[in-house]
Design an enzyme around this catalytic site. Structure first.
Site, mmCIF file in Angstrom:
data_model
loop_
_atom_site.group_PDB
_atom_site.id
_atom_site.type_symbol
_atom_site.label_atom_id
_atom_site.label_comp_id
_atom_site.label_asym_id
_atom_site.label_seq_id
_atom_site.Cartn_x
_atom_site.Cartn_y
_atom_site.Cartn_z
ATOM 1 N N ASP A 193 -32.188 -18.688 -16.132
ATOM 2 C CA ASP A 193 -31.466 -19.909 -16.033
ATOM 3 C C ASP A 193 -31.925 -20.459 -17.096
ATOM 4 O O ASP A 193 -32.979 -20.839 -17.476
ATOM 5 C CB ASP A 193 -32.115 -20.419 -14.569
ATOM 6 C CG ASP A 193 -31.577 -21.782 -14.364
ATOM 7 O OD1 ASP A 193 -31.015 -22.441 -15.170
ATOM 8 O OD2 ASP A 193 -31.670 -22.035 -12.969
ATOM 9 N N VAL A 194 -30.865 -21.235 -17.912
ATOM 10 C CA VAL A 194 -31.152 -21.969 -19.044
ATOM 11 C C VAL A 194 -31.913 -23.104 -18.850
ATOM 12 O O VAL A 194 -32.613 -23.885 -19.728
ATOM 13 C CB VAL A 194 -29.970 -22.206 -19.985
ATOM 14 C CG1 VAL A 194 -29.275 -21.007 -20.362
ATOM 15 C CG2 VAL A 194 -28.955 -23.082 -19.246
ATOM 16 N N TYR A 243 -20.456 -35.299 -18.004
ATOM 17 C CA TYR A 243 -20.195 -34.276 -18.550
ATOM 18 C C TYR A 243 -19.714 -34.227 -20.147
ATOM 19 O O TYR A 243 -20.202 -33.695 -21.016
ATOM 20 C CB TYR A 243 -18.791 -33.458 -17.942
ATOM 21 C CG TYR A 243 -18.282 -32.296 -18.568
ATOM 22 C CD1 TYR A 243 -18.954 -31.189 -18.354
ATOM 23 C CD2 TYR A 243 -17.133 -32.226 -19.461
ATOM 24 C CE1 TYR A 243 -18.645 -29.996 -19.039
ATOM 25 C CE2 TYR A 243 -16.951 -31.044 -20.270
ATOM 26 C CZ TYR A 243 -17.522 -29.835 -19.983
ATOM 27 O OH TYR A 243 -17.150 -28.915 -20.527
ATOM 28 N N ARG A 298 -18.666 -14.374 -17.493
ATOM 29 C CA ARG A 298 -17.439 -14.722 -17.384
ATOM 30 C C ARG A 298 -16.801 -15.647 -18.382
ATOM 31 O O ARG A 298 -17.738 -16.306 -19.176
ATOM 32 C CB ARG A 298 -17.026 -15.035 -15.774
ATOM 33 C CG ARG A 298 -17.735 -16.331 -15.423
ATOM 34 C CD ARG A 298 -17.279 -16.962 -14.174
ATOM 35 N NE ARG A 298 -17.905 -18.113 -13.684
ATOM 36 C CZ ARG A 298 -17.708 -18.734 -12.529
ATOM 37 N NH1 ARG A 298 -17.144 -17.865 -11.570
ATOM 38 N NH2 ARG A 298 -18.195 -19.707 -12.242
ATOM 39 N N GLY A 345 -24.337 -17.962 -20.681
ATOM 40 C CA GLY A 345 -23.112 -18.081 -20.058
ATOM 41 C C GLY A 345 -22.159 -16.984 -20.143
ATOM 42 O O GLY A 345 -20.984 -16.947 -20.126
ATOM 43 N N SER A 390 -17.443 -29.516 -26.230
ATOM 44 C CA SER A 390 -16.114 -29.748 -25.656
ATOM 45 C C SER A 390 -15.507 -30.970 -26.269
ATOM 46 O O SER A 390 -15.848 -31.875 -26.789
ATOM 47 C CB SER A 390 -16.437 -30.167 -24.210
ATOM 48 O OG SER A 390 -15.148 -30.745 -23.403
#
Length: 238
Positions: free
Chosen positions: A57-58, A150, A12, A9, A136
């Site tokens: 692409d993971v 998420y 950015r 990732g 997160s």
């Protein structure tokens, strides 16, 4: 600690800032993403660091293994792996969720982390390396503006960190996570987040999360494993 680090990732946001922070710490960095990596690689090289970009692409297990193996071969091994690749999802309310959206979030955030670990650990065991996985605050408190898929995906990342830290301790591999709060990146744009809702009255900066990742792969964190470090500006305390 230095050597070779691979960051996912990294085109950015937090991933790009982490790649730059590790390069500044002396790592040769392999930056990966599904997006073009020219900006990240140029930024590191202009600062005098060493960086290579690899598009992967993971979600693609075979491509992940090929990428990690090739990067490790090019740099004489792998000493640090930081998994920053993640997606937020298109919908946030459970009534609007589709199977495709749930699959995308779980495939990138959970399976992508697993495939990177599966590919990277054989190399990291040889070097007693470090792993940092980006979770997160939503994985801690369920999220507010984010969707249930998420929050579930990031809670899954936190569980992977704890599992891997125990499983890999015998090999000297240290595995930790970071649980950021709202960070000023394209991921949260237009999602209803407000800096006024944060205790510090601002969003985090990608460089502030990257600094913690750099610490976790450094010699200063040599007795730290299985932790998920909260870097959220005070929005949640575990």
């Amino acid at each position: 600690m230095s050597g070779h680090a691979l960051v996912t990732g990294a085109a950015r946001g937090i991933g790009g800032a982490t790649a730059a922070a590790l390069a500044a710490q002396g790592f040769a960095v392999t930056a990966t993403d599904v997006l073009p990596l020219d900006e990240t690689v140029d930024r590191i090289r202009e600062a005098g660091g060493t960086a290579t970009g690899r598009v992967v692409d993971v979600r693609d297990r075979a491509a992940v293994r090929e990428t990690v193996d090739a990067a490790a071969a090019d740099h004489g091994g792998l000493h640090a792996l930081v998994t920053c690749a993640g997606v937020y999802g298109r919908e946030t309310h459970i009534d609007a969720l589709t199977e495709d959206d749930v699959d995308l979030v779980l495939d990138v955030n959970v399976k992508g982390t697993l495939w990177m670990l599966q590919a990277g650990l054989p190399h990291l065991r040889r070097t007693a390396g470090r792993v940092v996985c980006l979770g997160s605050v939503a994985g801690r408190n369920g999220g507010v503006a984010s969707g249930p898929h998420y929050g579930a995906s990031k809670g899954g990342v936190h569980s992977i960190v704890r599992w891997a830290s125990k499983a890999e301790a015998q090999h000297g591999v240290l595995v930790n996570g970071i649980a950021p709060g709202a960070v000023e990146t394209p991921m949260i744009e237009g999602r209803g987040y407000s800096p006024e809702g944060m205790p510090l009255k601002r969003f985090g900066r990608p460089e502030e999360i990257a600094a913690v990742a750099a610490f976790l792969v450094s010699d200063a964190a040599s007795f730290l494993t299985g932790a998920v470090v909260d870097v959220n500006g005070g929005i949640f305390q575990s």
